[in-house]
Every structure is written in structure tokens, then in C-alpha cells.
Scaffold this motif. Structure first.
Motif, PDB file in Angstrom:
ATOM      1  N   LYS A  72       6.105   5.615 -37.194  1.00 32.98           N
ATOM      2  CA  LYS A  72       5.530   6.942 -36.923  1.00 32.98           C
ATOM      3  C   LYS A  72       4.030   6.962 -37.232  1.00 32.98           C
ATOM      4  O   LYS A  72       3.534   7.765 -38.017  1.00 32.98           O
ATOM      5  CB  LYS A  72       6.272   8.024 -37.689  1.00 32.98           C
ATOM      6  N   SER A  82       5.696  10.084 -32.685  1.00 31.35           N
ATOM      7  CA  SER A  82       5.249  10.740 -33.914  1.00 31.35           C
ATOM      8  C   SER A  82       6.459  11.167 -34.736  1.00 31.35           C
ATOM      9  O   SER A  82       7.600  10.903 -34.371  1.00 31.35           O
ATOM     10  CB  SER A  82       4.393  11.961 -33.565  1.00 31.35           C
ATOM     11  N   GLU A  83       6.183  11.846 -35.835  1.00 32.86           N
ATOM     12  CA  GLU A  83       7.293  12.304 -36.681  1.00 32.86           C
ATOM     13  C   GLU A  83       8.158  13.347 -35.979  1.00 32.86           C
ATOM     14  O   GLU A  83       9.283  13.587 -36.370  1.00 32.86           O
ATOM     15  CB  GLU A  83       6.799  12.821 -38.040  1.00 32.86           C
TER      16      GLU A  83
END
Length: 174
Positions: free
Chosen positions: A44, A99-100
Motif C-alpha cells: 500500500k 492504496s489503503e
């Protein structure tokens, strides 16, 4: 007795093939992309990769893309030194489109040409209750029988444009 021996032999062959497939050093372009995006999903990475992240993703990147990332890191350091109160470039950007908030990504069917392979990737993020979806296309280059990420194209209204790519973004002057 012969039937049992054949059965055991079949199991041994299947196990051997499974182990061989898992240790394959020259994966298909699709398998290579799955491995790369699995690593990205685990890491991430936000912004330019830090030193540890870079060590982990570097084996997947073409030499020229590695150099662009390192050059961007130097530009970022210089910008921070010269502009300590401003937000530096590439600090919060989602360079690899993972991404997260990413909840799912799907590797598409490779599009193969003589010099490269392009693979579409459908990405789904969740921010609170809002789901967003988009696509990127990863460009792979073969060097000495190994695959490397050459570029990532960020799709805008179903168009692949070189100015909407990781390489172009990393070359941006600040």
C-alpha cells in the motif's frame, strides 16, 4: 496392486507439477502482473516508495523505470530542502493505483505485441460507503527472458495517453 501403483504415481506427478509451477522463474505476463499487484496491495505504497519498499518492488521494475523513481526521489529531497513549508511533490500520490482504500483489483487479459505486453487492471476502492472503480494498464517489457514493468497508464475516459502515465508523472518538474 497395479492400479494402486498407478494412482500413487499420478499423485506424485501432480504434486511435482504443482511444485514446479510455483517455482517457475519465468512466469507468464499475467502471472507476473498478479505477483506485482499482490505485492503492491500488501505494501500500500503512498507517494514515492521509501527505501524498504523500493527494495521490494525494484526487481519488478525495468531499469529505466527504477532510475526514474530514484531521480524523482532526489528531486523530492531537493524540493523539501528548498521549500520546507510546502508539501513536496509525489508525497501523497497513488503512483501505482493501489492504496489503503483498495478492496479489489482484477487482472485482465494481456494484449501482446512484438515488443511489449499491456495488461488492463480493474481497481475498486472503498472510502467509507463510497465505491470507486477505474482502470489502469500496465506495460511490460521483456529483457533477457524476464518481464519488467515498463510503465503504468492511468486511463481517462477509456483512452490510453502517454501523458497519463507513471513515467510522465515521474518526469514532472517542480
Amino acid at each position: 496392486m497395479i492400479r494402486r501403483t498407478l494412482y500413487v504415481l499420478l499423485i506424485v506427478i501432480l504434486l511435482f507439477n504443482t511444485v514446479l509451477a510455483k517455482t517457475n522463474k519465468n512466469p507468464s505476463p499475467r502471472e507476473f502482473t498478479k505477483r506485482f499487484y499482490s505485492l503492491l496491495h500488501e505494501l500500500k505504497i503512498i507517494g514515492l516508495p521509501d527505501a524498504d519498499e523500493f527494495k521490494m518492488i525494484a526487481p519488478y521494475l525495468s531499469p529505466s523505470l527504477r532510475q526514474l523513481i530514484l531521480a524523482a526521489k532526489q528531486k523530492q529531497k531537493k524540493y523539501i530542502k528548498e521549500n520546507p513549508t510546502n508539501k513536496p511533490p509525489w508525497i501523497e500520490d497513488d503512483l501505482f493505483s493501489i492504496s489503503e482504500e483498495t478492496v479489489r483489483y482484477r487482472i485482465g487479459i494481456p494484449i501482446i505485441s512484438s515488443k511489449q505486453v499491456r495488461i488492463p487492471i480493474r481497481i475498486t476502492n472503498r472510502e467509507g460507503k463510497v465505491m470507486s472503480r477505474w482502470m489502469v494498464t500496465i506495460s511490460l517489457k521483456r529483457i533477457n527472458n524476464d518481464w519488467f514493468v515498463s510503465n503504468i497508464f492511468y486511463e481517462t475516459q477509456k483512452e490510453l495517453k502517454s501523458e497519463n502515465s507513471l513515467r510522465t508523472f515521474l518526469k514532472t518538474e517542480y
